[in-house]
Scaffold this motif. Sequence first.
Motif, PDB file in Angstrom:
ATOM      1  N   ILE A 594      66.166  33.811   2.219  1.00  0.00           N
ATOM      2  CA  ILE A 594      67.078  34.355   1.214  1.00  0.00           C
ATOM      3  C   ILE A 594      68.520  33.976   1.546  1.00  0.00           C
ATOM      4  O   ILE A 594      69.318  33.666   0.643  1.00  0.00           O
ATOM      5  CB  ILE A 594      66.908  35.881   1.122  1.00  0.00           C
ATOM      6  N   VAL A 595      68.872  33.998   2.817  1.00  0.00           N
ATOM      7  CA  VAL A 595      70.212  33.562   3.213  1.00  0.00           C
ATOM      8  C   VAL A 595      70.454  32.125   2.771  1.00  0.00           C
ATOM      9  O   VAL A 595      71.525  31.784   2.249  1.00  0.00           O
ATOM     10  CB  VAL A 595      70.388  33.694   4.744  1.00  0.00           C
ATOM     11  N   LYS A 596      69.460  31.287   2.970  1.00  0.00           N
ATOM     12  CA  LYS A 596      69.582  29.889   2.559  1.00  0.00           C
ATOM     13  C   LYS A 596      69.680  29.775   1.048  1.00  0.00           C
ATOM     14  O   LYS A 596      70.498  29.013   0.510  1.00  0.00           O
ATOM     15  CB  LYS A 596      68.353  29.127   3.071  1.00  0.00           C
ATOM     16  N   LEU A 597      68.840  30.512   0.350  1.00  0.00           N
ATOM     17  CA  LEU A 597      68.825  30.445  -1.107  1.00  0.00           C
ATOM     18  C   LEU A 597      70.145  30.901  -1.714  1.00  0.00           C
ATOM     19  O   LEU A 597      70.629  30.324  -2.691  1.00  0.00           O
ATOM     20  CB  LEU A 597      67.669  31.301  -1.648  1.00  0.00           C
ATOM     21  N   LYS A 598      70.727  31.939  -1.156  1.00  0.00           N
ATOM     22  CA  LYS A 598      71.985  32.462  -1.679  1.00  0.00           C
ATOM     23  C   LYS A 598      73.166  31.531  -1.433  1.00  0.00           C
ATOM     24  O   LYS A 598      74.253  31.756  -1.956  1.00  0.00           O
ATOM     25  CB  LYS A 598      72.270  33.835  -1.062  1.00  0.00           C
ATOM     26  N   GLY A 599      72.971  30.505  -0.621  1.00  0.00           N
ATOM     27  CA  GLY A 599      74.058  29.580  -0.349  1.00  0.00           C
ATOM     28  C   GLY A 599      75.017  30.062   0.706  1.00  0.00           C
ATOM     29  O   GLY A 599      76.123  29.516   0.837  1.00  0.00           O
ATOM     30  N   LEU A 600      74.643  31.079   1.478  1.00  0.00           N
ATOM     31  CA  LEU A 600      75.513  31.572   2.547  1.00  0.00           C
ATOM     32  C   LEU A 600      75.494  30.579   3.712  1.00  0.00           C
ATOM     33  O   LEU A 600      74.421  30.233   4.212  1.00  0.00           O
ATOM     34  CB  LEU A 600      75.033  32.947   3.019  1.00  0.00           C
ATOM     35  N   PRO A 601      76.644  30.090   4.146  1.00  0.00           N
ATOM     36  CA  PRO A 601      76.694  29.075   5.220  1.00  0.00           C
ATOM     37  C   PRO A 601      76.393  29.680   6.585  1.00  0.00           C
ATOM     38  O   PRO A 601      77.277  29.885   7.421  1.00  0.00           O
ATOM     39  CB  PRO A 601      78.137  28.555   5.130  1.00  0.00           C
ATOM     40  N   TYR A 602      75.139  29.944   6.830  1.00  0.00           N
ATOM     41  CA  TYR A 602      74.691  30.608   8.053  1.00  0.00           C
ATOM     42  C   TYR A 602      74.515  29.578   9.161  1.00  0.00           C
ATOM     43  O   TYR A 602      73.941  28.508   8.956  1.00  0.00           O
ATOM     44  CB  TYR A 602      73.374  31.325   7.772  1.00  0.00           C
ATOM     45  N   MET A 603      75.009  29.918  10.347  1.00  0.00           N
ATOM     46  CA  MET A 603      74.856  29.058  11.518  1.00  0.00           C
ATOM     47  C   MET A 603      73.605  29.475  12.279  1.00  0.00           C
ATOM     48  O   MET A 603      73.523  30.587  12.801  1.00  0.00           O
ATOM     49  CB  MET A 603      76.082  29.163  12.429  1.00  0.00           C
ATOM     50  N   GLU A 604      72.622  28.591  12.342  1.00  0.00           N
ATOM     51  CA  GLU A 604      71.376  28.890  13.028  1.00  0.00           C
ATOM     52  C   GLU A 604      71.574  28.901  14.538  1.00  0.00           C
ATOM     53  O   GLU A 604      72.464  28.223  15.078  1.00  0.00           O
ATOM     54  CB  GLU A 604      70.297  27.871  12.659  1.00  0.00           C
ATOM     55  N   ALA A 605      70.722  29.671  15.213  1.00  0.00           N
ATOM     56  CA  ALA A 605      70.815  29.744  16.676  1.00  0.00           C
ATOM     57  C   ALA A 605      70.430  28.422  17.325  1.00  0.00           C
ATOM     58  O   ALA A 605      70.983  28.041  18.364  1.00  0.00           O
ATOM     59  CB  ALA A 605      69.917  30.872  17.198  1.00  0.00           C
ATOM     60  N   HIS A 606      69.494  27.711  16.701  1.00  0.00           N
ATOM     61  CA  HIS A 606      69.036  26.434  17.249  1.00  0.00           C
ATOM     62  C   HIS A 606      69.366  25.328  16.249  1.00  0.00           C
ATOM     63  O   HIS A 606      68.854  25.344  15.126  1.00  0.00           O
ATOM     64  CB  HIS A 606      67.532  26.469  17.524  1.00  0.00           C
ATOM     65  N   PRO A 607      70.199  24.363  16.633  1.00  0.00           N
ATOM     66  CA  PRO A 607      70.567  23.284  15.706  1.00  0.00           C
ATOM     67  C   PRO A 607      69.353  22.447  15.328  1.00  0.00           C
ATOM     68  O   PRO A 607      68.361  22.368  16.066  1.00  0.00           O
ATOM     69  CB  PRO A 607      71.585  22.463  16.508  1.00  0.00           C
ATOM     70  N   ASP A 608      69.433  21.833  14.164  1.00  0.00           N
ATOM     71  CA  ASP A 608      68.373  20.931  13.730  1.00  0.00           C
ATOM     72  C   ASP A 608      68.290  19.727  14.663  1.00  0.00           C
ATOM     73  O   ASP A 608      69.313  19.271  15.195  1.00  0.00           O
ATOM     74  CB  ASP A 608      68.632  20.472  12.296  1.00  0.00           C
ATOM     75  N   PRO A 609      67.095  19.186  14.859  1.00  0.00           N
ATOM     76  CA  PRO A 609      66.939  18.083  15.822  1.00  0.00           C
ATOM     77  C   PRO A 609      67.804  16.870  15.523  1.00  0.00           C
ATOM     78  O   PRO A 609      68.262  16.191  16.452  1.00  0.00           O
ATOM     79  CB  PRO A 609      65.444  17.746  15.715  1.00  0.00           C
ATOM     80  N   TYR A 610      68.038  16.576  14.236  1.00  0.00           N
ATOM     81  CA  TYR A 610      68.806  15.366  13.932  1.00  0.00           C
ATOM     82  C   TYR A 610      70.257  15.461  14.375  1.00  0.00           C
ATOM     83  O   TYR A 610      70.954  14.449  14.455  1.00  0.00           O
ATOM     84  CB  TYR A 610      68.734  15.056  12.430  1.00  0.00           C
ATOM     85  N   MET A 611      70.755  16.683  14.665  1.00  0.00           N
ATOM     86  CA  MET A 611      72.134  16.816  15.126  1.00  0.00           C
ATOM     87  C   MET A 611      72.341  16.164  16.493  1.00  0.00           C
ATOM     88  O   MET A 611      73.475  15.829  16.854  1.00  0.00           O
ATOM     89  CB  MET A 611      72.531  18.291  15.186  1.00  0.00           C
ATOM     90  N   LYS A 612      71.275  16.000  17.243  1.00  0.00           N
ATOM     91  CA  LYS A 612      71.408  15.359  18.554  1.00  0.00           C
ATOM     92  C   LYS A 612      71.757  13.889  18.436  1.00  0.00           C
ATOM     93  O   LYS A 612      72.231  13.279  19.399  1.00  0.00           O
ATOM     94  CB  LYS A 612      70.110  15.523  19.345  1.00  0.00           C
ATOM     95  N   HIS A 613      71.514  13.290  17.281  1.00  0.00           N
ATOM     96  CA  HIS A 613      71.788  11.870  17.089  1.00  0.00           C
ATOM     97  C   HIS A 613      73.186  11.627  16.530  1.00  0.00           C
ATOM     98  O   HIS A 613      73.540  10.472  16.257  1.00  0.00           O
ATOM     99  CB  HIS A 613      70.750  11.261  16.149  1.00  0.00           C
ATOM    100  N   LEU A 614      73.964  12.679  16.319  1.00  0.00           N
ATOM    101  CA  LEU A 614      75.319  12.556  15.799  1.00  0.00           C
ATOM    102  C   LEU A 614      76.299  13.146  16.797  1.00  0.00           C
ATOM    103  O   LEU A 614      75.943  13.982  17.625  1.00  0.00           O
ATOM    104  CB  LEU A 614      75.448  13.273  14.459  1.00  0.00           C
ATOM    105  N   ILE A 615      77.541  12.713  16.708  1.00  0.00           N
ATOM    106  CA  ILE A 615      78.600  13.260  17.548  1.00  0.00           C
ATOM    107  C   ILE A 615      79.613  13.965  16.652  1.00  0.00           C
ATOM    108  O   ILE A 615      79.586  13.837  15.422  1.00  0.00           O
ATOM    109  CB  ILE A 615      79.282  12.165  18.393  1.00  0.00           C
ATOM    110  N   ALA A 616      80.506  14.704  17.280  1.00  0.00           N
ATOM    111  CA  ALA A 616      81.446  15.526  16.522  1.00  0.00           C
ATOM    112  C   ALA A 616      82.304  14.690  15.583  1.00  0.00           C
ATOM    113  O   ALA A 616      82.617  15.112  14.467  1.00  0.00           O
ATOM    114  CB  ALA A 616      82.323  16.320  17.486  1.00  0.00           C
TER     115      ALA A 616
END
Length: 796
Positions: A594-616
Motif C-alpha cells: 500500500i505504501v508503494k501504491l500510494k506513491g509514498l517515497p519510502y526508503m527500504e531497509a535493504h536496497p535493491d540488488p541493482y543499486m550495487k552496480h551504480l555509484i552515487a
Amino acid sequence: MQKFDSSTMDFEERVEIDDFESEVMERIYSKPLLIKRVNTTSQIAIVGANVCPVESLDYEVPENELVNEDWRSRRTVQIFQYILLKWAFALIIGLSTGLVGIFNNIAVENIAGFKLLLTTELMLKHKYYKAFAAYAGCNLGLATSAAALCAFIAPAAAGSGIPEVKAYLNGVDAYSILAPSTLFVKVNVIGIVSQYLRRFLSPVIYYLFVLLIYWFTLYAYLITYKTILGQQGNLRCSCIASLIGQGGSRKYHLTWRWLRYFKNDRDRRDLITCGAAAGVAAAFRAPVGGVLFALEEAASWWRSALLWRTFFTTAVVAIVLRGFIQLCSTGTCGLFGQGGLIMYDISAAKVVYSTPDILAVILLGVIGGILGSLYNYLVDKVLRTYSIINERGAAVKILLVIMISLLTSICSYGLPWLATCIPCPADASTSCPNTDVSGNYKSFQCPPGHYNDLASLFLNTNDDAIRNLLSTNTVKEFHISSLLIFFVAVYCLGIITYGIAIPSGLFIPVILAGSCYGRLVGRLFEPISKLDVGLFSLLGAASFLGGTMRMTVSLCVILLELTNDLLMLPLVMLVLLISKTMGDMFNKGVYDQIVKLKGLPYMEAHPDPYMKHLIARDVVTGPLITFSGVEKVGNILLALKNTGHNGFPVIDEPPFSDAPELCGLVLRSQLLVLLKGKAFSKDRVLAGNKVLRKISELDFAKAGSGKGLKLEDLDIQEEEWDMYVDLHPIANTSPYTVVETMSLAKAAVLFRELGLRHMCVVPKSQGRPPIVGILTRHDFQPEHILGLYPHVRFQQ
C-alpha cells in the motif's frame, strides 16, 4: 553547478518567475496520480483518498553558530526540564490514547447494541422485511455520514493510516495527515464507521494518535468529551490543544519557551513512535505487543532511550484501560460490557498436541501464507481501481460507500438464511437461543430450542464474532458449511471494503477470516487431533496475519496477550514463521504494497540488488544550485522562486577562503527566516554577529503543519535585492557527505539509517568544484533510477 544572478534582471522580470512554479505544479496535479500505476515523482502521493503534496522531514540535527550558541546558553535546569518533558508527554500520550480508546469503544458498543436489539426485536415478531430494512438502514445511514465527513471535510482520514505512519517515521510528511480536520473526522467517525462494516475495520482511532501525536495528543483527549462539553466546549478545547501542540501562537504573542525544544522533526518522530506503540496497546490490550509493533513494523529508526519511553507509554495505556474496564463491569457504561475491548481468553482449554497436530499447524501456516499473499494481491488490485474512482469527486466516493454498505448488509442479513437451525446443546454455558446484543446461539428465524450458527457470526459485533470462533469446548457449535460460507464472505468483503472513503483497516477482517478457516481446519482434523478447535482458530488467525502483514515477533506477542495462553507460544511461533515465509515467496506485506501504491517515497531497509552496480554520481541530477557564504539577496530570492529545492550547498570562495570549499548546507526554511529578519548589509562582508543579534534559534523552530513561513510572506523591497546576507551563522557546517564513487546501495543504507533529507556528494579528486551534487530521497527511488538506467534491472 549553477548560480542565479539577479544583476541582469529588472524587478518586473523577477516577479514573473512565479509563473514558472505555478505552471510546473499545474502539470503535476493535472493528471491523476498513478493513472498508469507508476509514480514518477516523489512530490505527491495518495494520502487517505486524495492526492496531496508530500515532502521529506528533517531528522538531522544541524550544527551551526545559532544552534551551538543556544546549547551553550542552556542551564542545567533547562536540560533537566527538556528530559522531564519527554517523559511528561509520553505520559500524556498514554493517558489520552487509553481514554479515547475506552470512550470510543463505549460508543461503538452502544451504537451496535441499539442496532442489533432493534433487528432482533423485529425478527422475534417475524417482521423479517422490516428487520432487514432497519438493519440495512442503520448501516447505510452511518456509512453515508462517515463517507460524507471523509469526502468533504478530511479525505486524508480515509483508510487505516498505518501506511502513512510508516512513511512518516521513515521521513515522509504530508500536510493533510496532520490537519485538524483529519483528527476531527477520525475521532468522531470511529463510532459510526466501526459499526457500518463492523468486522471489516481496524482500530483506526489508535493509529490516528500515531499520526497526530505531533499535536501532543491533547486535542484528541479533549475531543473525547464532545458529548459532555457540547459544540462550543469542543471548539474551545480544540483551540487550546492546537495552541499547546504548536508551542503557542506567535500571532497573539502567546509562546512558551519550554516547548521550543520539541518544535523539530526529530523529537516529533519520537512522540509519534510512542503513539504507534500506545495505539496497538489500546487497540488489543497488548502493551508489550505495542512496543514490538512500533519496533518491527512502524519505526525506521530506534534507540534504547526511545524503547524505555514507548514501554512507559504502553504501561500507562494498560493501566487506564484496566481501570475503566473495572468501572464498566458494574454496568455504568450502558451496553458496554465484556465485549467492549478485544480480549479472547482461551486459557481454559487444555493445550496438548502430538505429531498430527504439528502437521495440522504446518498446513495452517502454508494455507495462511498462500491466502495471505492472494489477499494482498487482490487488495492491491482493488486499491488501484478505487484510486481512479475516488479521483472523480466526493459524490462518487459516497456512492461507492453506499454500494459497499448495501452489499455488506445483504450478505450479513441474507447469508444466515442459508444455514439450517441447530438444536441447542444441553450443556450450553449461556442461554440458548440467545436474543441479547452479543453472544453465541443467535435464534434468528429458528424455532424455540434452536439457533442459527451463521447468524451468531454475522449479526454480532466484531469482537463477539471473533470470540465465538475462538470459544473452546464447543466443537459442534458451527457447521463446516457455515464456517466455509462465513470465511468466503469475510475474505471477499474485507478486500472490497478497504480503500473506500471511510476510516477502515485490515486487522479485524484478517483476524476474523483467519480464525474462521483455522476453526474449519480444526473440524477437519478433529478425529486425529488433540487440540481444541478454539485453539485452531487462534492458529488460523496467526497464520493469516503472518501471511498478510508479514510480521512475526510483534504479532506473536499481541496474540498471546489477547488470548492469555502462554502455552500456545511454540505453535504460534511456528505458524507465523511458516506463513511469513510462504507469503514472501509471492509478494510483499500488505502495508508495504500500500505504501508503494500510494506513491509514498519510502526508503527500504535493504536496497535493491541493482543499486550495487551504480555509484552515487550516477543518479545525481542537475543543475545544482549553490550559494556563496555571503550571498546577494536577489540571487537567493530567484533560487527560491525558480526551484522547489529544500537544500542548497554553501560554497566559500576567495576572499573568504584560499580556494573554493564546501562551507555547509542551508535549508529553504532557514533562508526564509533569515530573509524575513533582514539582516542585510550593503557590502559583501561577514556579518555573523549582526545575524545573531537579529535572529535566535527559536525563530527556526518548525511551525505547525501548514503554518510555516512561505515565500509570499516576505516583504523584500526592490532596493534590497542588491544587498548581501551572511549565510555562515545558519548553514549546517557538518553536513553528511559521501564520495562520488560510493556504491548507491551503501549510500542508501546510510541515508535511511541516519534519517537524512540531503546527502552531499563530493568529488574524489582535487582541482574540481567542492561538491558534485546532492542526493535526496527521490534519487533512491526505483522509478527514478530505472528511468535513468533501464538496463540495470537485469544485472545481478
